[in-house]
Every structure is written in structure tokens, then in C-alpha cells.
Design a protein around this motif. Structure first.
Motif, PDB file in Angstrom:
ATOM      1  N   LEU A   1       3.045   0.192   5.400  1.00 23.66           N
ATOM      2  CA  LEU A   1       3.334   1.447   4.698  1.00 23.66           C
ATOM      3  C   LEU A   1       4.172   1.555   3.614  1.00 23.66           C
ATOM      4  O   LEU A   1       3.866   2.209   2.868  1.00 23.66           O
ATOM      5  CB  LEU A   1       3.799   2.733   5.969  1.00 23.66           C
TER       6      LEU A   1
ATOM      7  N   LEU B   1       4.562  -1.147   1.810  1.00 21.30           N
ATOM      8  CA  LEU B   1       3.804  -1.763   0.552  1.00 21.30           C
ATOM      9  C   LEU B   1       2.974  -0.722  -0.095  1.00 21.30           C
ATOM     10  O   LEU B   1       3.046  -0.754  -1.323  1.00 21.30           O
ATOM     11  CB  LEU B   1       3.024  -2.989   1.200  1.00 21.30           C
ATOM     12  N   THR B   2       2.484   0.071   0.856  1.00 23.30           N
ATOM     13  CA  THR B   2       1.580   1.217   0.210  1.00 23.30           C
ATOM     14  C   THR B   2       2.440   2.008  -0.753  1.00 23.30           C
ATOM     15  O   THR B   2       2.013   2.363  -1.934  1.00 23.30           O
ATOM     16  CB  THR B   2       0.585   1.760   1.246  1.00 23.30           C
TER      17      THR B   2
ATOM     18  N   TRP C   1       5.298   1.604  -2.105  1.00 22.88           N
ATOM     19  CA  TRP C   1       5.757   0.736  -3.281  1.00 22.88           C
ATOM     20  C   TRP C   1       4.695   0.749  -4.269  1.00 22.88           C
ATOM     21  O   TRP C   1       5.018   0.973  -5.776  1.00 22.88           O
ATOM     22  CB  TRP C   1       6.090  -0.562  -2.854  1.00 22.88           C
ATOM     23  N   LEU C   2       3.557   0.570  -3.943  1.00 22.03           N
ATOM     24  CA  LEU C   2       2.249   0.407  -4.881  1.00 22.03           C
ATOM     25  C   LEU C   2       2.075   1.754  -5.463  1.00 22.03           C
ATOM     26  O   LEU C   2       1.768   1.811  -6.660  1.00 22.03           O
ATOM     27  CB  LEU C   2       0.945   0.121  -4.077  1.00 22.03           C
ATOM     28  N   LEU C   3       2.047   2.777  -4.519  1.00 21.85           N
ATOM     29  CA  LEU C   3       1.852   4.422  -5.166  1.00 21.85           C
ATOM     30  C   LEU C   3       3.072   4.644  -6.114  1.00 21.85           C
ATOM     31  O   LEU C   3       3.018   5.195  -7.055  1.00 21.85           O
ATOM     32  CB  LEU C   3       1.884   5.300  -4.076  1.00 21.85           C
ATOM     33  N   ALA C   4       4.251   4.010  -5.729  1.00 22.07           N
ATOM     34  CA  ALA C   4       5.390   4.376  -6.526  1.00 22.07           C
ATOM     35  C   ALA C   4       5.245   3.754  -7.913  1.00 22.07           C
ATOM     36  O   ALA C   4       5.674   4.505  -9.117  1.00 22.07           O
ATOM     37  CB  ALA C   4       6.819   4.039  -5.836  1.00 22.07           C
ATOM     38  N   ALA C   5       4.974   2.560  -8.111  1.00 26.60           N
ATOM     39  CA  ALA C   5       4.586   1.943  -9.381  1.00 26.60           C
ATOM     40  C   ALA C   5       3.593   2.572  -9.848  1.00 26.60           C
ATOM     41  O   ALA C   5       3.656   2.603 -11.364  1.00 26.60           O
ATOM     42  CB  ALA C   5       4.286   0.403  -8.929  1.00 26.60           C
ATOM     43  N   ALA C   6       2.377   2.938  -9.426  1.00 25.96           N
ATOM     44  CA  ALA C   6       1.549   3.686 -10.133  1.00 25.96           C
ATOM     45  C   ALA C   6       1.939   5.192 -10.519  1.00 25.96           C
ATOM     46  O   ALA C   6       1.342   5.578 -11.603  1.00 25.96           O
ATOM     47  CB  ALA C   6       0.181   3.849  -9.208  1.00 25.96           C
ATOM     48  N   ALA C   7       2.634   5.572 -10.067  1.00 27.03           N
ATOM     49  CA  ALA C   7       3.187   7.154 -10.382  1.00 27.03           C
ATOM     50  C   ALA C   7       4.032   6.928 -11.618  1.00 27.03           C
ATOM     51  O   ALA C   7       4.315   8.036 -12.125  1.00 27.03           O
ATOM     52  CB  ALA C   7       3.949   7.668  -9.189  1.00 27.03           C
TER      53      ALA C   7
ATOM     54  N   PHE D   1       9.497   5.088  -9.343  1.00 28.54           N
ATOM     55  CA  PHE D   1       9.340   3.571  -8.878  1.00 28.54           C
ATOM     56  C   PHE D   1      10.890   3.262  -8.781  1.00 28.54           C
ATOM     57  O   PHE D   1      11.321   2.661  -7.999  1.00 28.54           O
ATOM     58  CB  PHE D   1       8.806   2.637 -10.099  1.00 28.54           C
TER      59      PHE D   1
END
Lengths: 124, 132
Positions: free
Chosen positions: B42, B44-45, B47-53, B58
Motif C-alpha cells: 500500500l 508503494l502505491t 508513493w507512486l500516486l503521490a509522485a503522479a500527483a 510528493f
């Protein structure tokens, strides 16, 4: 009592045969190199800011490997958690509800992860 | 002999009277680390969503991950990952029909524990020296 055809096909009462067992192993094999790549990459990017992560995921190979990692990872986790639930939850209704929730949740999280990777890969 | 109803037969295994063995401990650890990794993914997901946001969100995620609690989770996640990875390879060897003799089971079991410790140490030393 089992017909010869049923015995030869070996699909069992769930009609799935060994597919659960096999996919658990197949995803495990895929995850070995994917996780080694991921851990090394994360170490290389330790402490890096947002721009570095965007630049990293903007390259084709890291983006493709990251998609494969989350897909294989959530598939593997779903298969493993399913076995744990089947072992310890004995109320049929509760077990059924948890298994449905588990499958839907892992698909949601997997799709969300892939979406985030693709958004980074194709530029936000 | 009891007729009808449930006979009060002893249940097996009585975990509380068994001396812990490396085989059983490593077996249940594989399951525990698997559950921990499922939950940990969770992060990791997120963190990825935060980077995409974007950079702002982030920074929030990064702030949590680099807090003492974030470091603790990350350390636990790394130990669980390396254990599950090493023991998973041991399981794949068993699936291929290799390593079923008791001395081999013990040797590979201790090898898994050693690999977990070594890989965790290497990862953190590399991460802390390379990262800022």
C-alpha cells in the motif's frame, strides 16, 4: 467417483485445476528479478526529489518494469492472502465476503499503481 | 466408542506444547512476512500516486516516509521483503523437487536467515551512503 475424462483433465471440483498454485509460482519467479531491480533502483534514488523520480519513470524500461512489478506483485499478494483467509476464516459467508473484498481491492490498488506509473511515464 | 454427536478427540497440533523448531518458525514467518508485504505494498502505491500527483503532495509523502515511523516501516518492509524473497526461492527449489532431506532443510533454512540479514544490511548501507 470421477469420470475418466474428469480424471484426465485434472481440473478438480473448483474446475480450476492447478492454476492457483501455478500462477503463485509464475508470479514468484517473475518477482525475483523485478524486486532485485526495484530495490537497487530505489537505493540509487534514495533521498532524490520529485524531479528525479519523474525523470526515472519517464524512461521506457523503468516504467515497463514498474508496471510489471505492481501487476505481478498484487497478483501474487492476492493469491497468497486468499490462501491465508481460506486457512483461518471458517465462516462461509464471512470468508466469501472477505475474498470478494480482497480481489476487488487488489485490482483497484494494482490499477491505481499502473495509472500512477503511466501518468509519470507519459508526463503529467 | 461414542455414538452420535462429536467425539472429544484430541486436536492436533497443540502448538503450545511443541518446542519451536527452525522449520516451523521459518514456515510461519513466510506467511507473516507475506501478509506484511501485502499490506506494505500500500505504501508503494501511495508513493507512486503521490509522485503522479505532483511535487507538493510528493513532498508530503516523502516527509512521512522519512519520519522515524516511516523509516521503521521501511526497515520492517525491507526485512520482510528479503526474507520472503530468499525463503520464496527455497520454496521454488522444493517445488522443483530439490532440498527435501532434513539436513538440507536445516542448511537452507539457516542460509535464508543469513541471506535476509546480509541483504538487509547491504541495502541499508548502500541506501544511506548513496542517498543524501
Amino acid at each position: 467417483m470421477q469420470s475418466n475424462l474428469g480424471r484426465v483433465r485434472g481440473m478438480g471440483s473448483a474446475k480450476e485445476g492447478v492454476s492457483h498454485w501455478w500462477m503463485q509460482r509464475l508470479t514468484a519467479i517473475a518477482l525475483v528479478p523485478l524486486l532485485l531491480w526495484f530495490v537497487i533502483s530505489i537505493i540509487a534514488h534514495a533521498g532524490a526529489g520529485h524531479a528525479a523520480v519523474v525523470a526515472w519513470m519517464g524512461q521506457p524500461v523503468p516504467a515497463i518494469l514498474a508496471v510489471l512489478l505492481v501487476a505481478a506483485g498484487y497478483y501474487h499478494a492476492q493469491l497468497g492472502m486468499q490462501v491465508v483467509i481460506e486457512d483461518y476464516v471458517h465462516n462461509e459467508g464471512v470468508k466469501f465476503a472477505i475474498l470478494i473484498g480482497l480481489k476487488l481491492l487488489t485490482v483497484l490498488l494494482g490499477v491505481a499503481s499502473v495509472f500512477a506509473i503511466l501518468k509519470l511515464a507519459f508526463g503529467a | 466408542m461414542q455414538t452420535g454427536g462429536k467425539a472429544a478427540r484430541p486436536l492436533s497440533p497443540h502448538l503450545q506444547i511443541y518446542r519451536p523448531q527452525i522449520t516451523s518458525i521459518l514456515s510461519i514467518l513466510h506467511r507473516i512476512t507475506g501478509i506484511a508485504l501485502s499490506v506494505g505494498t500500500l505504501m508503494l502505491t501511495w508513493w507512486l500516486l503521490a509522485a503522479a500527483a505532483g511535487p507538493d503532495y510528493f513532498a508530503t509523502a516523502h516527509g512521512f516516509i522519512t519520519s522515524w515511523f516511516g523509516w521503521l516501516l521501511l526497515f520492517g518492509w525491507s526485512v520482510a521483503l528479503f526474507y520472503h524473497l530468499a525463503n520464496g526461492i527455497r520454496h521454488l527449489a522444493w517445488d522443483a523437487g530439490w532440498g527435501f532431506e532434513i539436513p538440507q532443510v536445516y542448511t537452507t533454512g539457516y542460509a535464508v536467515l543469513a541471506a535476509t540479514a546480509i541483504l538487509t544490511a547491504i541495502a541499508w548501507i548502500a541506501g544511506l551512503t548513496m542517498g543524501g
